[in-house]
Design a protein around this motif. Structure first.
Motif, short mmCIF file in Angstrom:
data_model
loop_
_atom_site.label_atom_id
_atom_site.label_comp_id
_atom_site.label_asym_id
_atom_site.label_seq_id
_atom_site.Cartn_x
_atom_site.Cartn_y
_atom_site.Cartn_z
N SER A 196 13.52 9.99 26.51
CA SER A 196 13.58 8.52 26.27
C SER A 196 13.38 7.22 26.76
CB SER A 196 14.67 7.82 24.92
OG SER A 196 14.84 9.00 24.08
N TYR A 197 14.38 7.23 27.76
CA TYR A 197 13.60 6.16 28.96
C TYR A 197 12.22 6.18 29.40
CZ TYR A 197 14.67 3.37 33.14
OH TYR A 197 13.68 2.76 34.44
N LEU A 198 12.07 7.69 30.09
CA LEU A 198 10.96 7.87 30.40
C LEU A 198 9.67 7.76 29.36
CD1 LEU A 198 11.34 11.65 32.11
CD2 LEU A 198 11.10 9.35 33.84
N THR A 199 9.76 7.74 28.48
CA THR A 199 8.76 7.43 27.63
C THR A 199 8.74 6.21 27.71
OG1 THR A 199 9.42 9.56 25.95
CG2 THR A 199 8.06 7.56 24.73
N ILE A 200 9.62 5.07 27.35
CA ILE A 200 9.46 3.50 27.50
C ILE A 200 9.18 2.96 28.15
CG2 ILE A 200 11.19 3.72 25.40
CD1 ILE A 200 13.54 2.36 27.44
N SER A 201 9.30 3.31 29.11
CA SER A 201 8.88 3.60 30.91
C SER A 201 7.30 3.14 31.28
CB SER A 201 9.77 3.91 31.72
OG SER A 201 10.08 5.65 31.88
N VAL A 207 2.77 7.56 26.42
CA VAL A 207 2.99 7.19 25.05
C VAL A 207 2.68 8.76 23.96
CG1 VAL A 207 4.53 6.45 23.25
CG2 VAL A 207 4.69 5.52 25.15
N VAL A 208 1.98 8.08 23.06
CA VAL A 208 0.65 8.62 22.44
C VAL A 208 1.22 10.37 22.58
CG1 VAL A 208 -1.27 9.28 20.96
CG2 VAL A 208 -0.32 7.45 21.40
N SER A 209 1.15 11.21 24.38
CA SER A 209 0.54 12.01 24.57
C SER A 209 2.59 13.02 24.63
CB SER A 209 0.62 12.59 26.22
OG SER A 209 -1.33 11.87 26.12
N VAL A 210 3.27 11.72 25.13
CA VAL A 210 4.06 12.30 25.00
C VAL A 210 4.87 12.80 23.83
CG1 VAL A 210 7.20 11.89 25.27
CG2 VAL A 210 5.24 11.13 26.98
N LEU A 211 4.81 11.97 22.88
CA LEU A 211 5.20 11.90 21.46
C LEU A 211 4.48 13.14 20.96
CD1 LEU A 211 5.37 8.26 19.49
CD2 LEU A 211 7.24 9.82 20.10
N PHE A 212 3.59 13.85 20.39
CA PHE A 212 2.28 14.55 20.08
C PHE A 212 3.86 16.02 20.62
CE2 PHE A 212 -0.74 17.03 18.86
CZ PHE A 212 -0.70 16.37 17.35
#
Length: 369
Positions: A196-201, A207-212
């Motif tokens: 989560s920290y890596l995603t919001i930073s 972010v789109v790639s991470v969430l997918f």
């Protein structure tokens, strides 16, 4: 006296009749699920922006598998249709099947390891470890992990999480089921916080790639990406089949296993490694897909009983069918937008989890039968 002597005989005959019925049901289910998988492959080959009928999709697949057959190459199908079916849709369907089979098998093994039908591979934090590895590559590039690709980074993260759970779950030289659950939950929570920290930073594109990736998808499947999951599923299935009788003994309790000469702690270690590596391999190519390892083994246990000689083949085929159906729905429900697989499996799995949790004796459902 005669009636008393007949009671054990009647009980044995009834038990034998039950085993025969369950064996027939298992065979029928395996045949039906195999046919369903073949139908799903054909339907998957026909679904997409390039128009292809199910019959033509079947012709294209068989034509590649059996080249040179004259009735397969009559010129009515275009190269674009051939490419859409063979290079994109078929690998996607096969990867969904392999991922579903792998996650379902890993779930069945984990439920025996911790003797709890509510368990699934993600309870060990293995998927969270894979996610951290993949997200590090997405956010910072492959150089941060020595040039590893996203898939290899995810697999390495899964291995590291498996090692941590192994170390934390050992007590007095033995693996404790309770400590395994606690260690997995704690480690998974910690690793999820890191993700989560890596995603919001990072920036919006990442972010789109991470969430997918975290929500799971097989849209990027290729024939090459099938090798790892296929090898993992085959090897894990062979190991599980060889250990089927030992799994039955472990399921009834450590005392029963020990009385049969089985080292319960060592067997748990083997199961932990097999389930974790299987999950890590699947997550590395398909992302985070939850609840398959919970739903499918329990439904299979209800259908054919708890004997792993029957349970394992139904679980493998059921897992493949389940995720292939989910992938078809992901492509069609909100077309042209694609829904991540993790969302669809959660819609099925979360209510099932709540029902199972509230069911009387849920902590032992299907165990010891």
């Amino acid at each position: 006296m005669i009636m008393d002597a007949q009671v054990p005989s009647l009980g044995l005959r009834r038990a034998a009749d039950v085993r025969v019925r369950l064996a027939r049901r298992t065979a029928l289910l395996c045949v039906a699920l195999t046919l369903l998988i073949m139908v799903l492959i054909v339907i998957s080959g026909a679904v997409g922006s390039v128009a292809v009928t199910p019959a033509d999709a079947a012709r294209l697949v068989v034509g590649h598998l059996l080249p040179g057959m004259p009735w397969m190459s009559d010129g009515s199908l275009t190269p674009l249709q051939d490419q859409a079916v063979w290079q994109f849709r078929l690998p996607r369907a096969l990867l969904a099947g392999l991922a579903g089979a792998g996650l379902a098998l890993a779930g069945a093994l984990m439920q025996v390891t911790v003797r709890n039908p509510l368990a699934e591979p993600y309870i060990l934090g293995v998927s969270s470890g894979a996610s951290v590895g993949a997200v590090l590559v997405i956010v910072f590039g492959s150089a941060v992990l020595g040039g590893l690709s996203l898939n290899l980074a995810a697999f390495g993260g899964a291995l590291a999480a498996c090692g941590c759970v192994w170390a934390l779950a050992r007590k007095n030289g033995a693996l404790s089921p309770t400590r395994m659950i606690l260690a997995g939950v704690a480690l998974g929570t910690l690793l999820s916080a890191v993700t989560s920290y890596l995603t919001i930073s990072t920036d919006a594109q990442n972010v789109v790639s991470v969430l997918f990736f975290l929500l799971g998808s097989v849209s990027a499947a290729t024939m090459a990406s099938l090798v790892g999951p296929a090898v993992a599923v085959v090897v894990a299935a062979l190991i599980a089949a060889l250990l089927a009788r030992s799994l039955n003994a472990l399921m009834t309790g450590d005392e029963s296993a020990v009385s049969l000469g089985i080292d319960a702690s060592r067997l748990r270690g083997v199961l932990l490694v097999v389930a974790s590596l299987l999950t890590g391999t699947v997550v590395s190519v398909a992302g985070g897909i939850g609840f398959v390892g919970l739903v499918v083994p329990h439904v299979a246990r209800i259908a054919v009983g708890a004997d792993h000689r029957r349970l394992l083949p139904v679980t493998l085929l059921g897992g493949a069918s389940f995720l292939m159906i989910a992938d078809l729905l992901a492509r069609t429900v909100a077309a042209p937008t694609e829904i991540p697989l993790g969302i669809l499996t959660a819609f099925v799995g979360a209510p099932f989890f709540l029902w199972l949790m509230r069911r009387d004796g849920a902590d032992r459902a299907g165990f010891g039968r």
